[in-house]
Design a protein around this motif. Structure first.
Motif, mmCIF file in Angstrom:
data_model
loop_
_atom_site.group_PDB
_atom_site.id
_atom_site.type_symbol
_atom_site.label_atom_id
_atom_site.label_comp_id
_atom_site.label_asym_id
_atom_site.label_seq_id
_atom_site.Cartn_x
_atom_site.Cartn_y
_atom_site.Cartn_z
ATOM 1 N N HIS A 43 0.960 -5.375 -9.222
ATOM 2 C CA HIS A 43 -0.043 -5.993 -8.353
ATOM 3 C C HIS A 43 0.130 -5.564 -6.896
ATOM 4 O O HIS A 43 -0.860 -5.323 -6.196
ATOM 5 C CB HIS A 43 0.014 -7.514 -8.487
ATOM 6 C CG HIS A 43 -0.225 -7.995 -9.887
ATOM 7 N ND1 HIS A 43 -1.208 -7.466 -10.690
ATOM 8 C CD2 HIS A 43 0.399 -8.941 -10.636
ATOM 9 C CE1 HIS A 43 -1.181 -8.070 -11.875
ATOM 10 N NE2 HIS A 43 -0.211 -8.954 -11.862
ATOM 11 N N PHE A 44 1.366 -5.483 -6.435
ATOM 12 C CA PHE A 44 1.603 -4.972 -5.078
ATOM 13 C C PHE A 44 1.142 -3.510 -4.962
ATOM 14 O O PHE A 44 0.500 -3.120 -3.989
ATOM 15 C CB PHE A 44 3.086 -5.077 -4.715
ATOM 16 C CG PHE A 44 3.523 -6.451 -4.280
ATOM 17 C CD1 PHE A 44 2.972 -7.053 -3.161
ATOM 18 C CD2 PHE A 44 4.504 -7.144 -4.982
ATOM 19 C CE1 PHE A 44 3.371 -8.323 -2.752
ATOM 20 C CE2 PHE A 44 4.918 -8.402 -4.583
ATOM 21 C CZ PHE A 44 4.352 -9.002 -3.461
ATOM 22 N N LYS A 45 1.486 -2.729 -5.973
ATOM 23 C CA LYS A 45 1.108 -1.308 -5.975
ATOM 24 C C LYS A 45 -0.413 -1.160 -6.027
ATOM 25 O O LYS A 45 -0.994 -0.274 -5.390
ATOM 26 C CB LYS A 45 1.757 -0.618 -7.173
ATOM 27 C CG LYS A 45 1.585 0.900 -7.238
ATOM 28 C CD LYS A 45 2.452 1.477 -8.360
ATOM 29 C CE LYS A 45 2.348 2.999 -8.442
ATOM 30 N NZ LYS A 45 1.097 3.426 -9.068
ATOM 31 N N ASN A 46 -1.070 -2.027 -6.777
ATOM 32 C CA ASN A 46 -2.521 -2.037 -6.881
ATOM 33 C C ASN A 46 -3.158 -2.203 -5.501
ATOM 34 O O ASN A 46 -4.096 -1.491 -5.125
ATOM 35 C CB ASN A 46 -2.929 -3.177 -7.817
ATOM 36 C CG ASN A 46 -4.409 -3.195 -8.175
ATOM 37 O OD1 ASN A 46 -4.918 -4.212 -8.599
ATOM 38 N ND2 ASN A 46 -5.102 -2.085 -8.019
ATOM 39 N N LEU B 165 1.043 -13.029 -3.003
ATOM 40 C CA LEU B 165 0.142 -11.915 -3.318
ATOM 41 C C LEU B 165 -1.185 -12.038 -2.573
ATOM 42 O O LEU B 165 -1.805 -11.029 -2.234
ATOM 43 C CB LEU B 165 -0.106 -11.844 -4.826
ATOM 44 C CG LEU B 165 1.000 -11.188 -5.655
ATOM 45 C CD1 LEU B 165 0.709 -11.319 -7.143
ATOM 46 C CD2 LEU B 165 1.186 -9.721 -5.284
ATOM 47 N N ILE B 166 -1.617 -13.268 -2.334
ATOM 48 C CA ILE B 166 -2.826 -13.456 -1.528
ATOM 49 C C ILE B 166 -2.549 -13.023 -0.090
ATOM 50 O O ILE B 166 -3.384 -12.391 0.564
ATOM 51 C CB ILE B 166 -3.293 -14.926 -1.590
ATOM 52 C CG1 ILE B 166 -3.595 -15.328 -3.041
ATOM 53 C CG2 ILE B 166 -4.532 -15.128 -0.718
ATOM 54 C CD1 ILE B 166 -3.899 -16.799 -3.216
ATOM 55 N N ALA B 167 -1.352 -13.350 0.402
ATOM 56 C CA ALA B 167 -0.969 -12.964 1.764
ATOM 57 C C ALA B 167 -0.885 -11.450 1.908
ATOM 58 O O ALA B 167 -1.316 -10.883 2.923
ATOM 59 C CB ALA B 167 0.365 -13.609 2.136
ATOM 60 N N SER B 168 -0.347 -10.773 0.895
ATOM 61 C CA SER B 168 -0.258 -9.311 0.974
ATOM 62 C C SER B 168 -1.648 -8.688 0.895
ATOM 63 O O SER B 168 -1.922 -7.662 1.532
ATOM 64 C CB SER B 168 0.645 -8.758 -0.129
ATOM 65 O OG SER B 168 0.088 -8.972 -1.414
ATOM 66 N N TYR B 169 -2.530 -9.301 0.136
ATOM 67 C CA TYR B 169 -3.921 -8.844 0.067
ATOM 68 C C TYR B 169 -4.575 -8.945 1.442
ATOM 69 O O TYR B 169 -5.227 -7.993 1.909
ATOM 70 C CB TYR B 169 -4.673 -9.689 -0.965
ATOM 71 C CG TYR B 169 -6.170 -9.520 -1.001
ATOM 72 C CD1 TYR B 169 -6.757 -8.265 -1.140
ATOM 73 C CD2 TYR B 169 -7.007 -10.634 -0.928
ATOM 74 C CE1 TYR B 169 -8.137 -8.124 -1.196
ATOM 75 C CE2 TYR B 169 -8.385 -10.507 -0.990
ATOM 76 C CZ TYR B 169 -8.952 -9.245 -1.121
ATOM 77 O OH TYR B 169 -10.315 -9.118 -1.184
ATOM 78 N N HIS C 257 3.341 -1.575 2.591
ATOM 79 C CA HIS C 257 4.604 -1.209 1.948
ATOM 80 C C HIS C 257 5.151 -2.479 1.317
ATOM 81 O O HIS C 257 5.628 -3.376 2.026
ATOM 82 C CB HIS C 257 5.580 -0.638 2.976
ATOM 83 C CG HIS C 257 6.824 -0.085 2.369
ATOM 84 N ND1 HIS C 257 7.937 -0.868 2.109
ATOM 85 C CD2 HIS C 257 7.127 1.167 1.953
ATOM 86 C CE1 HIS C 257 8.886 -0.113 1.567
ATOM 87 N NE2 HIS C 257 8.414 1.124 1.461
ATOM 88 N N PRO C 258 5.054 -2.616 -0.018
ATOM 89 C CA PRO C 258 5.373 -3.885 -0.667
ATOM 90 C C PRO C 258 6.744 -4.452 -0.318
ATOM 91 O O PRO C 258 6.863 -5.649 -0.007
ATOM 92 C CB PRO C 258 5.257 -3.551 -2.158
ATOM 93 C CG PRO C 258 4.246 -2.462 -2.206
ATOM 94 C CD PRO C 258 4.509 -1.638 -0.979
#
Length: 518
Positions: free
Chosen positions: A285-288, A343-347, A358-359
């Protein structure tokens, strides 16, 4: 009357300014910015309470999200088709208040109504039996039942359009695996092709939506697989390229449709296959996000919508004679959305910058800023999230020794996680801990199951296996309590009990089986 008038005026003002803010944001966008910064909320299972919906919208707004696509399914309070509304259906007031709340936050709410595939929740009812493409696989309606389909979706979309103030309606259209299956559809495919069969139906749907003053949005996978008749669709139609980590143009030639004048949005995911209760493929998911969001910018996609699937959208059934549906249960459950803020924050971070995220760096910084961790502990968080996601497949049975080795390896990762002492937002961090312990319980059960299914199993081993299952069920009660404590108010109480029951169902089935062998 005066009070009602004042309240009505305030509602109109909030809607106007919410829409105006979004329009202003869109007009001022730089060339490489998405006009639609969206999130797709799947309410097919794990239905959030109204309070949780409002708080989630506030979180999204804080992250800069301006669009929310709601897959209401059976939770929308349809009037003319109340048959399809389920036990967790919201009231009109709850939906209206939620939409108004979102509009006041600058978030437009787009309803998603499936119109071809993924309609089990409609076709399970005898009222709609004439629309089935197949009597047993009721995932899809027959596109050749044109008059009845048009009547149904005209009524459904009219109610959705009256409630939602967005310029768009999402019409679904993905994963229509039965396309060209029944005799009527086979005849049309032989005469005109599979693309024509699909496009004729979706064109009818888009015309309903356009007639209501909305723009149709649809998933792009099927039109990309069968693009021959795509030019017959209205140019107002917007396609969403959903890509959860596979090769670009996975479903077909996207530039071909862009060259025909169609607009595209992109869609990554934070919960998708093979995620379930016991595995989240965090690294994928991070890579996505790292790879697909920059690609969508470069490819002139006008919007991006993050999906978060609580289930695969496939169902299992209990049948009566003639394939009458007695009951229906989803296939695959994931951990609730409450555990995925990171994951919402990284989005949100990926939407802010033109360079790929960069995950590892993001997670370390998130650990520091969100949980007050030092660098060493933040790195441990990354080790937990980047651990290899593994499910024990029954298609390729593992020995109990292999499963126990998998459990031992994961135990080391769990130990690292439990060494971390967050200074802030402990509840959010406790979701990670619960996920880790649910996985440990899962691997304990899979080791017992592997022993039971081995060629060396004899009834003399029954007592030992039952003792292990007893311990797993005992531990499950504590996990159930932790799950309820962390998610109370996010999901309904009855859902929390149901999810706990589903999670240990396989354990109870094997326990009952072994008990009869004693």
């Amino acid at each position: 009357m005066k009070l009602k008038h004042i309240l009505s005026c305030l509602l109109v003002i909030s809607i106007f300014f919410g829409h105006s803010n979004l329009q202003a944001q869109t007009e001022q966008l730089p060339n490489n910015e998405f006009s639609i910064k969206g999130f797709h909320l799947d309410l097919r299972i794990q239905v959030m309470t109204p309070k949780a919906l409002n708080e989630f919208a506030e979180t999204l707004s804080d992250f800069g999200i301006n669009t929310l696509i709601m897959e209401w399914e059976g939770t929308f309070p349809f009037k003319k088709h109340a048959t399809i509304s389920n036990a967790y259906s919201y009231t009109e007031e709850e939906v209206s208040n939620f939409i108004s709340h979102c509009n006041a936050l600058g978030i437009q709410v787009i309803p998603l109504q499936q119109t071809l595939g993924h309609v089990e929740y409609i076709l399970r009812h005898s009222r709609y039996s004439n629309l089935k493409e197949d009597n047993k696989d009721i995932s899809q309606l027959c596109p050749m039942e044109v008059a009845d389909n048009k009547a149904l979706f005209t009524e459904l979309f009219t109610e959705l359009a009256n409630m939602h103030h967005s310029d768009y309606i999402h019409i679904g259209g993905d994963e229509t695996y039965l396309l060209g299956h029944c005799d009527k559809c086979i005849a049309k495919v032989e005469a005109e092709g599979k693309s024509k069969l699909f496009v004729d139906h979706m064109k009818m749907i888009t015309e309903i939506v356009i007639g209501l003053g909305k723009k149709p949005v649809m998933w792009a996978d099927i039109i990309l697989k069968h693009p021959e008749a795509a030019s017959e669709l209205p140019k107002e139609t917007i396609f969403i390229d959903w890509n959860y980590g596979w090769n670009i143009n996975h479903f077909g030639d996207i530039p071909n449709l862009q060259n025909q004048g169609f607009t595209f949005w992109g869609s990554p995911s934070i919960r998708s296959h093979p995620d379930n209760w016991y595995v989240t493929d965090w690294t994928t998911h991070f890579k996505n996000q790292k790879e697909f969001i920059p690609y969508a910018r470069e490819s002139n996609y006008k919007g991006i919508v993050m999906t978060s699937w609580s289930t695969t959208g496939l169902y299992g059934f209990t049948w009566d004679v003639g394939y009458d549906v007695i009951d229906m249960v989803q296939i695959r459950n994931t951990y609730p959305l409450s555990g995925f803020r990171i994951l919402i924050a990284s989005y949100a971070e990926a939407l802010k910058t033109n360079t790929p995220i960069h995950p590892e760096t993001f997670v370390i910084n998130y650990g520091k800023s969100r949980f007050g961790l030092n660098t060493n502990d933040a790195k441990k968080l990354w080790q937990f999230l980047s651990a290899k996601p593994e499910l024990v497949s029954n298609e390729k049975p593992e020995s109990d020794a292999a499963v126990l080795k998998m459990k031992s390896d994961y135990a080391a990762i769990r130990t690292l996680l439990f060494q971390i002492k967050p200074a802030t937002h402990q509840d959010e961090f406790n979701h990670f801990k619960l996920m880790a312990d649910l996985r440990m319980q899962y691997l304990s059960f899979k080791a017992v199951e592997a022993k039971y299914n081995s060629e060396n199993f004899t009834t003399s081993q029954t007592f030992v296996l039952l003792k292990k299952l007893d311990q797993i069920l005992k531990d499950a009660k504590q996990l159930d309590q932790r799950f309820i404590a962390l998610n109370k108010g996010f999901l309904y109480d009855s859902e929390l009990k149901e999810q706990n029951k589903i999670r240990v169902q396989a354990v109870n089935v094997l326990h009952n089986r072994l008990s009869k062998l004693k």
